[in-house]
Design an enzyme around this catalytic site. Structure first.
Site, PDB file in Angstrom:
ATOM      1  N   TRP A 194      11.524   7.415   7.800  1.00 55.79           N
ATOM      2  CA  TRP A 194      11.919   6.096   7.290  1.00 55.79           C
ATOM      3  C   TRP A 194      13.440   5.980   7.268  1.00 55.79           C
ATOM      4  O   TRP A 194      14.138   6.942   6.943  1.00 55.79           O
ATOM      5  CB  TRP A 194      11.378   5.892   5.869  1.00 55.79           C
ATOM      6  CG  TRP A 194       9.896   6.052   5.741  1.00 55.79           C
ATOM      7  CD1 TRP A 194       9.237   7.046   5.088  1.00 55.79           C
ATOM      8  CD2 TRP A 194       8.882   5.186   6.276  1.00 55.79           C
ATOM      9  NE1 TRP A 194       7.869   6.862   5.179  1.00 55.79           N
ATOM     10  CE2 TRP A 194       7.624   5.727   5.906  1.00 55.79           C
ATOM     11  CE3 TRP A 194       8.899   4.017   7.027  1.00 55.79           C
ATOM     12  CZ2 TRP A 194       6.411   5.135   6.260  1.00 55.79           C
ATOM     13  CZ3 TRP A 194       7.693   3.429   7.376  1.00 55.79           C
ATOM     14  CH2 TRP A 194       6.473   3.986   7.000  1.00 55.79           C
ATOM     15  N   GLU A 196     -14.695 -10.618   2.054  1.00 57.77           N
ATOM     16  CA  GLU A 196     -13.396 -10.303   1.432  1.00 57.77           C
ATOM     17  C   GLU A 196     -13.606  -9.604   0.087  1.00 57.77           C
ATOM     18  O   GLU A 196     -12.848  -8.711  -0.290  1.00 57.77           O
ATOM     19  CB  GLU A 196     -12.566 -11.577   1.229  1.00 57.77           C
ATOM     20  CG  GLU A 196     -12.140 -12.248   2.518  1.00 57.77           C
ATOM     21  CD  GLU A 196     -11.384 -11.326   3.466  1.00 57.77           C
ATOM     22  OE1 GLU A 196     -10.460 -10.627   3.015  1.00 57.77           O
ATOM     23  OE2 GLU A 196     -11.736 -11.288   4.660  1.00 57.77           O
ATOM     24  N   ASN A 248      -2.404 -14.102   1.309  1.00 57.82           N
ATOM     25  CA  ASN A 248      -2.772 -12.829   1.936  1.00 57.82           C
ATOM     26  C   ASN A 248      -2.117 -12.638   3.304  1.00 57.82           C
ATOM     27  O   ASN A 248      -1.623 -11.559   3.627  1.00 57.82           O
ATOM     28  CB  ASN A 248      -4.292 -12.736   2.080  1.00 57.82           C
ATOM     29  CG  ASN A 248      -4.716 -11.453   2.772  1.00 57.82           C
ATOM     30  OD1 ASN A 248      -4.424 -10.367   2.293  1.00 57.82           O
ATOM     31  ND2 ASN A 248      -5.371 -11.577   3.924  1.00 57.82           N
ATOM     32  N   TRP A 262      -0.926  -2.126   1.409  1.00 58.44           N
ATOM     33  CA  TRP A 262       0.324  -1.549   1.917  1.00 58.44           C
ATOM     34  C   TRP A 262       0.058  -0.436   2.915  1.00 58.44           C
ATOM     35  O   TRP A 262       0.714  -0.346   3.959  1.00 58.44           O
ATOM     36  CB  TRP A 262       1.212  -1.052   0.759  1.00 58.44           C
ATOM     37  CG  TRP A 262       2.066  -2.173   0.278  1.00 58.44           C
ATOM     38  CD1 TRP A 262       1.805  -3.014  -0.767  1.00 58.44           C
ATOM     39  CD2 TRP A 262       3.281  -2.630   0.878  1.00 58.44           C
ATOM     40  NE1 TRP A 262       2.792  -3.968  -0.854  1.00 58.44           N
ATOM     41  CE2 TRP A 262       3.712  -3.753   0.132  1.00 58.44           C
ATOM     42  CE3 TRP A 262       4.052  -2.215   1.959  1.00 58.44           C
ATOM     43  CZ2 TRP A 262       4.883  -4.454   0.447  1.00 58.44           C
ATOM     44  CZ3 TRP A 262       5.217  -2.910   2.270  1.00 58.44           C
ATOM     45  CH2 TRP A 262       5.619  -4.016   1.519  1.00 58.44           C
TER      46      TRP A 262
END
Ligand SMILES: Cc1cc2nc3c(=O)[nH]c(=O)nc-3n(C[C@H](O)[C@H](O)[C@H](O)COP(=O)(O)OP(=O)(O)OC[C@H]3O[C@@H](n4cnc5c(N)ncnc54)[C@H](O)[C@@H]3O)c2cc1C
Length: 608
Positions: A442, A410, A477, A518
């Site tokens: 979008w 990680e 997370n 993202w």
């Protein structure tokens, strides 16, 4: 108008001919606008101010700050996102710097030694060291810093000041004012304010040598370069260091010399280098103390130091004002200081890392380290975390304890996203990592976005995650992935809006990780899986919160529910009972949303 709402800002950009111009760009882009994304390019630093521009600014500043003759020269260390004393290359280099001897500007490789050195007395030829931190509210707000993160920084500054005082190193906490931008720069919030402030401080404290650790985002790189040029134009030497990554960005490449775009392959090569060069063991030695009284009451700079020695407990103005109740909660969950970070690290490695592989996705458990705020603000380095984890794993980076090996992997994600950011700076410029994803149609429905931000989507796991974020400034997370994918795939909302919202609320807000997370969730990033990875929020909910503890905690309307009804109350409860909950009906049907998303992405990619 609040700064975060400003839509147009000015920035210094380079024209095709290399000339620097002042140009309008959107304020919410980390590094200015760009017409299209570049897929891969050589690792190079973006342009800063030219020497000519730096000279002009430097001349403007000298009108107001005059240096007395024959002062005692000093070394200035400019702290930014490296609020620690240990494993700090810039601080160590300043405290061991002997003018006229070794050239240490080429980086840490020359001065790093293995293990941790003991604190030695300063050599008589060392110059006194003074530390500087700039509180730059305009820059922080432009970069969407969360009020809770600003509060965390101030709290850690107080700890840093204390740690530095043990070394007799004074800390200047200089508030950057709009006037710090020289008058001929129209935009008072442009990053030029920071270089001008550093120069002003350097002059005030007679710093002949300035040291700092570099940052990698486009704006920050510009700011650092502009600072360097201004200081050099003023006759000072500047020494900069790489402290954010274990491996220097750009140093992990394929056999053909290309930058990795896929995490798993990056990780394999990264591990090879780290083991081969023992990078995990190369912690920076501890800094040396100043001679006692070097910058004390009788010294020439004492009055200036006294003026800027206070760490404010809160920031002036409303832009980054923290909610008092939230601040108290954050102080309980994330106490400040290097000692706290190291204690957390030690506790996690000893007690919880053995269960990391099985517990890391269980959102109600303290299965992860919750070290992210400390890593993001540089209270702890990735190197220190890796070093401690490998020691706990008997020197192994792979194998050994499965929990430790997974946790190390990680940390490699953290490294990977930084390497990506440097190699592909278009991700700083509001562009998808994969340019082919820029035409997704979008929907950007403002009501849907509002429901998502408030945790009122009717999907309990999504709402619980968002409420955890809004309350704590931190989210697990797994829930970050679920909520991000829900916004982009189920609500077809532009990932950039979600990215900003997270940044504006996260105490661990970190551009590289946030942007990477993202873009991964929106499929425009480094995930080799294309757009058809769409989480089913109900299945995710059952997997990551099997007994519903997390949902019951964060969504009190559902506290008395159990089993399937807790994960999907609208479908599982009789209508009248559901109506009594005061909880919203699902904002969109999962199957419908999935089909709509696939169609939209296929259209954008020309696959229909
Ligand atoms: C949409 C989205 C947004 C995110 N935004 C941020 C952010 O602003 N700041 C931030 O630090 N992390 C961010 N992450 C990554 C990750 O969620 C957090 O680092 C992690 O939840 C922090 O918890 P921890 O310290 O207990 O992690 P642990 O599981 O204990 O991991 C240890 C450290 O490894 C790093 N790490 C772990 N997972 C990741 C990951 N997926 N990507 C990069 N680094 C990782 C972090 O520095 C973390 O502190 C984001 C992830 C997603 C999906």
């Amino acid at each position: 108008m609040p700064l975060q709402k400003r839509k147009a800002e000015l920035a210094i950009c380079e024209t095709a001919g290399g000339e620097e111009v002042v140009k309008k760009v959107r304020a919410d882009m980390r590094g200015g606008a760009e017409a299209g994304g570049r897929e891969e390019q050589a690792v190079e630093e973006p342009v800063g101010l030219s020497h000519a521009a730096a000279d002009a600014l430097s001349a403007a500043t000298s009108a107001t700050v005059e240096e007395p003759t024959m002062p005692q020269p000093t070394c200035l260390v400019w702290f930014k996102s490296d609020l620690r004393v240990r494993d700090n290359p810039a601080l160590y280099a300043a405290t061991t710097f002997e003018p006229g001897t070794a050239n240490i500007n080429s980086g840490m490789k020359q001065i790093r030694v293995g293990g941790s050195a003991t604190t030695a007395a300063a050599s008589a030829s060392n110059l006194p060291v003074i530390a500087l931190f700039l509180i730059n509210v305009a820059e922080w707000a432009l970069h969407d810093m969360a009020p809770l993160r600003a509060d965390f920084i101030l709290r850690n500054l107080e700890c840093l000041k204390h740690e530095l005082a043990q070394l007799h190193i004074p800390l200047i906490v200089r508030v950057v004012e709009p006037d710090d931008a020289a008058n001929h720069i129209e935009d008072r919030h442009h990053p030029v304010a920071a270089p001008t402030a550093v120069l002003e401080v350097a002059r005030r404290v007679h710093a002949r040598h300035v040291f700092f650790n570099r940052e990698f985002e486009v704006d920050e790189t510009r700011r650092d370069k502009a600072t360097q040029h201004m200081l050099e134009a003023d006759g000072r030497t500047v020494h900069t260091f790489q402290d954010q990554c274990v491996m220097d960005p750009g140093s992990v490449r394929t056999k053909e010399g290309k930058v990795y775009k896929v995490y798993s392959m990056f990780r394999t090569t990264w591990i090879t280098h780290v083991v081969r060069d023992r990078m995990w063991d190369k912690l920076t030695p501890d800094p040396r103390p100043n001679p006692k009284g070097a910058c004390g009451a009788g010294s020439a700079v004492a009055a200036y130091l006294a003026r800027w020695s206070e760490v404010p407990t809160q920031l002036a103005g409303d832009v980054l004002r923290v909610d008092p109740a939230q601040a108290i909660l954050a102080r309980t969950h994330f106490p400040a200081g290097e000692a706290e970070a190291h204690a957390r690290l030690a506790t996690f490695l000893a007690d919880r890392s053995p269960m990391y592989t099985t517990h890391r996705d269980l959102v109600a458990q303290a299965g992860t380290s919750s070290l992210s705020p400390y890593l993001s603000s540089g209270i702890l380095t990735t190197r220190q975390a890796l070093h401690a984890a490998m020691r706990a794993n008997n020197g192994r980076i792979e194998g050994g304890s499965a929990g430790l090996a997974k946790w190390i992997s990680e940390l490699v994600w953290r490294e990977f996203y930084r390497h990506i950011l440097v190699a592909f700076p278009h991700v700083c410029k509001h562009q998808p990592f994969k340019p082919e994803y820029k035409n997704v149609p979008w929907l950007n429905d403002p009501l849907a976005f509002d429901a998502w931000t408030r945790g009122r989507t009717g999907y309990p796991i999504v709402d619980a995650g968002m409420r955890q974020l809004n309350t704590l400034g931190w989210m697990h997370n797994r829930c970050r992935m679920i909520t991000a994918m829900f916004l982009t795939k189920h609500l077809l909302h532009d990932w950039r809006r979600g990215e900003h919202y997270f940044m504006q609320h996260l105490i661990d807000g970190d551009f590289a990780n946030n942007n990477g997370g993202w873009q991964w969730s929106a499929s425009s990033g480094v995930d080799p899986q294309p757009y058809f990875r769409i989480f089913n929020p109900l299945l995710q909910s059952q997997k990551c919160d099997p007994d519903g503890t997390y949902i019951r905690h964060w969504v009190p309307e559902l506290t008395h529910l159990h089993g399937k009804a807790l994960h999907n109350p609208h479908a599982e409860l009789p209508a009248a009972e559901f109506a009594r909950l005061g909880y919203p009906t699902p904002i969109v049907d999962h199957k419908f949303a999935r089909q709509r998303c696939l169609k939209a992405f296929k259209t954008a990619l020309g696959k229909m």
